[in-house]
Design an enzyme around this catalytic site. Structure first.
Site, PDB file in Angstrom:
ATOM      1  NE  ARG A  62      -3.948   1.891   2.492  1.00 28.12           N
ATOM      2  CZ  ARG A  62      -4.015   2.827   3.435  1.00 28.12           C
ATOM      3  NH1 ARG A  62      -3.076   2.876   4.387  1.00 28.12           N
ATOM      4  NH2 ARG A  62      -4.978   3.712   3.432  1.00 28.12           N
ATOM      5  CG  HIS A  66      -1.645   5.165  -0.302  1.00 30.45           C
ATOM      6  ND1 HIS A  66      -2.400   5.746   0.694  1.00 30.45           N
ATOM      7  CD2 HIS A  66      -2.447   4.209  -0.862  1.00 30.45           C
ATOM      8  CE1 HIS A  66      -3.593   5.160   0.747  1.00 30.45           C
ATOM      9  NE2 HIS A  66      -3.636   4.219  -0.182  1.00 30.45           N
ATOM     10  CD  GLU A  88       2.932  12.797  -0.567  1.00 32.78           C
ATOM     11  OE1 GLU A  88       2.894  11.551  -0.702  1.00 32.78           O
ATOM     12  OE2 GLU A  88       3.560  13.553  -1.320  1.00 32.78           O
ATOM     13  CG  ASN A  94      -1.360   8.431   3.166  1.00 32.61           C
ATOM     14  OD1 ASN A  94      -1.687   7.357   2.669  1.00 32.61           O
ATOM     15  ND2 ASN A  94      -0.845   9.426   2.448  1.00 32.61           N
ATOM     16  N   PRO A 164      -7.351   7.264  -4.502  1.00 33.63           N
ATOM     17  CG  PRO A 164      -7.234   5.448  -5.941  1.00 33.63           C
ATOM     18  CD  PRO A 164      -6.381   6.320  -5.070  1.00 33.63           C
ATOM     19  CG  HIS A 194      -8.298  -3.549  -1.682  1.00 32.79           C
ATOM     20  ND1 HIS A 194      -9.338  -2.653  -1.800  1.00 32.79           N
ATOM     21  CD2 HIS A 194      -7.201  -2.798  -1.397  1.00 32.79           C
ATOM     22  CE1 HIS A 194      -8.897  -1.426  -1.608  1.00 32.79           C
ATOM     23  NE2 HIS A 194      -7.605  -1.488  -1.357  1.00 32.79           N
ATOM     24  CG  ASP A 239      -9.399 -11.642   0.309  1.00 33.23           C
ATOM     25  OD1 ASP A 239      -8.791 -11.888   1.380  1.00 33.23           O
ATOM     26  OD2 ASP A 239      -8.985 -12.038  -0.794  1.00 33.23           O
TER      27      ASP A 239
END
Length: 319
Positions: A62, A66, A88, A94, A164, A194, A239
């Site tokens: 991730r 990012h 950031e 974040n 996103p 994901h 998931d």
């Protein structure tokens, strides 16, 4: 005896010059001559971190994502706040969720030691650590393009604009990826990341209580740990197998069990349904396309040659 800081400074002044001055393109063999042990060192630290905490693999993946979506793959996400840096790390997507920074710091220390100085950029460390994390959790490998340089700036505002949103509808997601030079296929296959990791309750609360395109049993199960009031930092898996790189993410979407609104938008009667169908029964296709899209994402607005710098410390600019 020279101090550790002087040691790395000398490495920066001499070794990094040899590594970057003549090259303005990315290449998998970028460090082969100047630091042949670089990639193996990164792999060792990543594998050790993931063996201690399986979730760390998703966190490192991730971080790379990012980073790349905010002014390119330049390690800007790693910069701490300063009088000249609007970090950031403090951006809404974040803050209190991006993690793994200490692993990147450990990699940087070990790689600089192996190379005899600051040869490998923090941006390249992020890219390689993402690949090695996927492999460590049972996913595909790919040849990471190398030779990125590190930025001297960051943008909290861009992070809040360009990353996103978990609440985004499909057209917004498509346009957001298009802005980065990525297409609908990239959107679906990179969202497949994901298949690893967890999300905080605050990111999916509205979905499990208010949306109708959701399996009722799944919604009820998620409500058990995500109350309507409070509990926003409680975690739930993205998931059913959050520590294994597989196709469960896509099979879940077909069952209306996508955890985030943005996940389920990929299979909700729109233009991306067919891709979800394909990946839900063809892991080889997913693996191949994921590797290709990761390489493509890793090329977003990279700094090369004499642009940027190779940071001595990933948390701050050199001077």
């Amino acid at each position: 005896m020279a101090s550790r800081s002087n040691f790395f400074l000398y490495g920066y002044l001499f070794l990094v010059l040899a590594a970057t001055a003549s090259s303005s393109t990315l290449s998998p063999s970028f460090y082969d001559r100047v630091c042949p042990n670089a990639l193996q060192t990164i792999k060792r630290v990543v594998e050790d971190a993931v063996s201690r905490e399986r979730r760390m693999g998703a966190s490192l993946l991730r971080l790379h994502f990012h980073d790349c979506f905010v002014n390119g793959c330049d390690a800007s996400i790693l910069l701490d706040p300063s009088p000249t840096i609007d970090s950031e790390k403090n951006a809404i997507p974040n803050a209190n969720s991006a993690r793994g920074f200490e692993v990147i710091d450990q990699i940087k220390y070990e790689v600089d030691k192996a190379c005899g100085g600051a040869v490998v950029s923090c941006a390249d460390i992020l890219a390689v650590a993402a690949r090695d994390s996927v492999v460590a959790l049972g996913g595909p490998t790919w040849k990471v393009q190398l030779g990125r340089r590190d930025s001297t700036t960051a943008s909290r505002i861009a992070a809040e604009t360009d990353l996103p949103s978990p609440f985004a509808d499909l057209p917004v997601l498509i346009n957001g990826f298009k802005k980065q030079g990525l297409d609908e296929k990239d959107l679906v296959v990179l969202s497949g990341a994901h298949t690893l990791g967890f999300s905080q309750c605050g990111a999916f609360k509205k979905r499990i209580y208010n949306e109708t395109n959701i399996d009722p049993y799944f919604a009820q199960k998620r409500r058990a740990t995500c109350p309507p009031d409070g509990g926003n930092t409680n975690l739930a898996p993205l998931d059913p197998t959050p520590a294994r790189f597989d196709i469960a993410y896509f099979t879940n979407l077909r069952k209306k069990r996508g955890l985030l609104h943005s996940d389920q938008e990929l299979f909700n009667g729109g233009s991306t349904d067919e891709l979800v169908n394909i990946y839900s029964y063809n892991p080889r296709a997913f693996w191949k396309d994921f590797a290709n899209s990761m390489i493509k994402m890793g090329n977003i607005k990279t700094l090369t040659g004499n642009q940027g710098q190779v940071r001595l410390n990933c948390k701050m600019v050199n001077w």
